[in-house]
Write a protein that holds these residues in place. Structure first.
Motif, PDB file in Angstrom:
ATOM      1  N   GLN A  53      -8.955   4.322  49.154  1.00  0.00           N
ATOM      2  CA  GLN A  53      -9.781   3.288  49.788  1.00  0.00           C
ATOM      3  C   GLN A  53     -10.034   3.617  51.249  1.00  0.00           C
ATOM      4  O   GLN A  53     -11.135   3.426  51.763  1.00  0.00           O
ATOM      5  N   TYR A  54      -9.015   4.117  51.883  1.00  0.00           N
ATOM      6  CA  TYR A  54      -9.131   4.479  53.299  1.00  0.00           C
ATOM      7  C   TYR A  54     -10.198   5.563  53.483  1.00  0.00           C
ATOM      8  O   TYR A  54     -11.105   5.437  54.307  1.00  0.00           O
ATOM      9  N   LEU A  55     -10.110   6.624  52.671  1.00  0.00           N
ATOM     10  CA  LEU A  55     -11.093   7.698  52.801  1.00  0.00           C
ATOM     11  C   LEU A  55     -12.497   7.208  52.457  1.00  0.00           C
ATOM     12  O   LEU A  55     -13.487   7.655  53.034  1.00  0.00           O
ATOM     13  N   MET A  56     -12.580   6.271  51.509  1.00  0.00           N
ATOM     14  CA  MET A  56     -13.899   5.755  51.125  1.00  0.00           C
ATOM     15  C   MET A  56     -14.580   5.010  52.277  1.00  0.00           C
ATOM     16  O   MET A  56     -15.803   5.017  52.378  1.00  0.00           O
ATOM     17  N   THR A  57     -13.781   4.393  53.147  1.00  0.00           N
ATOM     18  CA  THR A  57     -14.423   3.695  54.266  1.00  0.00           C
ATOM     19  C   THR A  57     -15.075   4.678  55.231  1.00  0.00           C
ATOM     20  O   THR A  57     -15.802   4.272  56.130  1.00  0.00           O
ATOM     21  N   ARG A  58     -14.808   5.962  55.035  1.00  0.00           N
ATOM     22  CA  ARG A  58     -15.464   6.950  55.884  1.00  0.00           C
ATOM     23  C   ARG A  58     -16.730   7.489  55.231  1.00  0.00           C
ATOM     24  O   ARG A  58     -17.311   8.475  55.710  1.00  0.00           O
ATOM     25  N   GLY A  59     -17.104   6.907  54.113  1.00  0.00           N
ATOM     26  CA  GLY A  59     -18.373   7.280  53.496  1.00  0.00           C
ATOM     27  C   GLY A  59     -18.255   8.219  52.308  1.00  0.00           C
ATOM     28  O   GLY A  59     -19.253   8.714  51.809  1.00  0.00           O
ATOM     29  N   LEU A  60     -17.025   8.448  51.834  1.00  0.00           N
ATOM     30  CA  LEU A  60     -16.859   9.306  50.653  1.00  0.00           C
ATOM     31  C   LEU A  60     -16.793   8.425  49.413  1.00  0.00           C
ATOM     32  O   LEU A  60     -16.092   7.410  49.410  1.00  0.00           O
TER      33      LEU A  60
END
Ligand SMILES: Nc1ncnc2c1ncn2[C@@H]1O[C@H](COP(=O)(O)OP(=O)(O)OP(=O)(O)O)[C@@H](O)[C@H]1O
Ligand SMILES: [Mg+2]
Lengths: 365, 250
Positions: free
Chosen positions: A316-323
């Motif tokens: 989820q954390y990485l997804m908030t960076r657009g992945l």
């Protein structure tokens, strides 16, 4: 030697360069049971088919089926029944062969049973690096490979052995190997398998003498339908012997068993083992079986094992960076598999990085 | 004329089966910086998490509009691509992934990454597993580094200064100011900020436009951020609690 464009690509995937442009000290290529290429380009290095070595040097007989007994199991018996196919690679005393020897066992014929026997000797004070790739022609779907390898690391010698497997989904593979590490010697064994195989079953054992060291690293990515049963064992039989076992396994639906065994039987022996497993799907499994056995009080053995899935929070954390979720997952899988294998030539590390990249991208489909 | 960038109406958010936000209304115009104050556990992180689209914050009522469109059905990565960014209060450690991997994966230019890391004194941290063993201040700098490279239109910072030493607060403030185009004339500013803070250190540097007090999952009052901060400093949140009770009685 007649290699098709496809074959060449397949060989390159497992670290074998047929073009001669990548720095190698020697080459040994076996197709089915036929030696199709044998080259040696450095002084102090000897490469022979094992049969020829047995004829040339009577003493090779004393190394033959000595670390891996003929009667070990059905597979070793099967190998013993045939005239030996495989290599004998030796670094003469004191020879420092910096560039790696490349070898490949290539299954070209569908349903072929490839049976090989190798002997490797790093004579006292020598240094030797070997890459062995095992693969099948692109159209071969089924087959069997039994590979018996005996490693002799003499006093103060250094041997690294990197095995890369890229099998077809219905190939069954039974490596049978063992190493003797004499005083002050170092044996580094890397195993990399990032594509499916129906079954790979191996359990190499190293016996380590005074002041010697054995390191085992394995990196496994098991897609659906694959089964890897891989062990690594080190017996520290004399004082100051050391061992390290590191395994990283990703199950993308496949079954992985990682076994590790460390035995400390003398003063100031030290061994450490790390088994990490990452499960990407509900269907696969990872079974880590770390074992420690101390038979002498002044031994220091330890292990860490962890099996689990990627924490949602991290994705989820990485997804908030657009992945998107798939990319975030593959980034984590890639990081997990990214072990820096010590003593590898840079271009081989690069080839492995590329394979890991591909495997981690597969984790998302 | 400033137009509305973010519009939140009657937002109710649940974590598990506990309702945390009980109907939040908040409008942020283009080019403005908002600050949120509130005691521990009042729902500040929940609010920015819901705006970012983190799935543990379940929106049960109300709407969030960004640039005029509801974003409620979008996953977080789509919101990020639209221009919403969040510097986490407590980001998780990610084993095997470093800042460099991540920033390359989101297609940032290598030179830009190095320059930003240099500016934030994080060059040595680019190749370490993200947040793993990072000190409190390093975590905050790493979050701001990511924001600097993501360049969100709505920059949300969840306690960017907590645990950061004074020198680094000045450094961070300067970079945040630049990200919020504070050095440009007001009319040309397009980027907005939503900053959660307890100390006010950063707002003094950044010159925030609007302050809000959140209490028990509701925005209690909004106004001049410096005045609000002054009141909280003098009277604590107790005064806010009294105020809330008065509002409730009415
Ligand atoms: N995963 C969770 N499960 C249960 N309760 C949670 C969870 N996450 C947050 N909460 C609760 O929700 C409430 C609001 O939390 P939130 O993190 O939004 O507070 P905050 O205002 O950011 O506080 P702080 O100033 O301490 O950061 C708290 O009572 C908290 O305990
Ligand atoms: Mg918070």
């Amino acid at each position: 030697m007649s290699l098709s464009e496809n074959d060449i690509q397949q060989l390159q995937k497992v670290g074998y360069d047929p073009s001669g442009t990548v720095p190698r000290s020697g080459s040994f290529l076996t197709r089915d049971h036929e030696v199709v290429s044998l080259e040696q380009r450095e002084k102090g290095l000897e490469i022979l088919p094992l049969g020829a070595a047995l004829q040339k040097y009577p003493w090779v007989e004393n190394l033959f089926f000595k670390l891996v007994p003929k009667e070990k199991d059905n597979y070793t018996r099967e190998v013993a029944q045939h005239a030996p196919v495989g290599y004998f690679i030796r670094a003469v005393p004191g020879a420092r062969i910096a560039r790696p020897v490349q070898s490949c066992f290539f299954i070209k014929t569908a349903r072929f049973s490839q049976m090989v026997h190798n002997i490797i000797v790093a004579e006292p004070g020598s240094e030797l690096h070997i890459i062995t790739g095992c693969t099948t022609a692109s159209y071969v779907k089924q087959g069997k490979h039994i590979g018996l390898t005996e490693f002799y690391v003499r006093e103060n010698a250094r041997l690294s052995y990197t095995m890369i497997h890229d099998w077809a989904p219905q190939v069954r593979v039974f490596p049978r190997s063992a190493a003797l590490v004499e005083a002050g010697g170092a044996f580094i064994s890397n195993y990399i398998a990032l594509t499916a195989a129906e079954l790979v079953q191996a359990y190499p054992v190293a016996k380590v003498n005074r002041g010697g060291i054995a390191r085992f690293n394995s990196v496994i990515y098991a897609p659906q339908g694959s089964h890897f049963d891989l062990g690594m064992a080190a017996k520290l039989v004399e004082p100051e012997a050391k061992a390290e076992i590191i395994s990283r396994a990703v199950s993308d639906g496949g079954v992985v068993i990682t076994r590790g065994y460390l035995e400390g039987g003398a003063a100031n022996t030290k061994g450490h083992m790390e088994c990490s497993g990452l499960l990407l799907r509900d269907s696969g499994s990872i079974h880590a079986v770390p074992e420690l056995k101390g038979t002498f009080p002044e031994t220091d053995l330890s292990h860490e094992a962890a099996v689990g899935r990627i924490a949602d929070e991290e994705i989820q954390y990485l997804m908030t960076r657009g992945l998107d979720q798939e990319t975030a997952t593959s980034l984590i899988v890639r990081g997990f598999l990214d072990v820096r294998l010590k003593g590898l030539p840079p271009e081989l590390q690069h080839a492995i990085d590329t394979m890991i990249e591909k495997a981690s991208l597969r984790s998302t489909v | 004329m400033n137009t509305c960038l973010l519009e939140i109406k009657n937002l109710k958010v649940r974590i598990g089966d506990k309702t945390i936000l009980h109907g939040v209304n908040l409008t942020i115009d283009e080019g403005t910086v908002h600050v949120i104050f509130g005691p521990n556990g009042s729902g500040k992180t929940t609010l920015v998490g819901a705006i970012m689209g983190l799935p543990q914050y379940e929106v049960v009522d109300g709407d969030i509009k960004f640039k005029g469109e509801s974003i409620l059905s979008m996953p977080s990565y789509e919101r990020a691509r639209l221009g919403i960014g969040l510097a986490f209060q407590r980001p998780p450690a990610v084993k095997g992934v470093n800042l460099f991997h991540l920033l390359k994966a989101v297609k940032r230019n290598e030179d830009d990454i190095l320059a930003a890391a240099e500016a934030l004194n994080l060059k040595d941290y680019l190749h370490r597993d993200m947040n793993k063993g990072f000190s409190g201040g390093e975590i905050k700098r790493s979050e701001v580094l990511q924001m600097k490279l993501m360049r969100p239109t709505l920059l949300m910072l969840d306690e960017p200064e907590s645990g950061v030493d004074f020198e680094n607060i000045v450094l961070l403030s300067d970079i945040i100011k630049e990200m919020l185009e504070k050095k440009q004339p007001i009319v040309t500013r397009k980027r907005s900020g939503l900053i959660i803070t307890h100390t006010g250190l950063i707002i003094e540097q950044i010159q925030a436009d609007v302050g809000h007090v959140i209490l028990d999952g509701r925005i209690l009052c909004s106004g001049n951020p410096h005045e609000i901060l002054e009141a909280i400093r003098t009277h604590g949140f107790e005064r806010c609690v009294e105020c809330l009770e008065k509002q409730r009685k009415r």
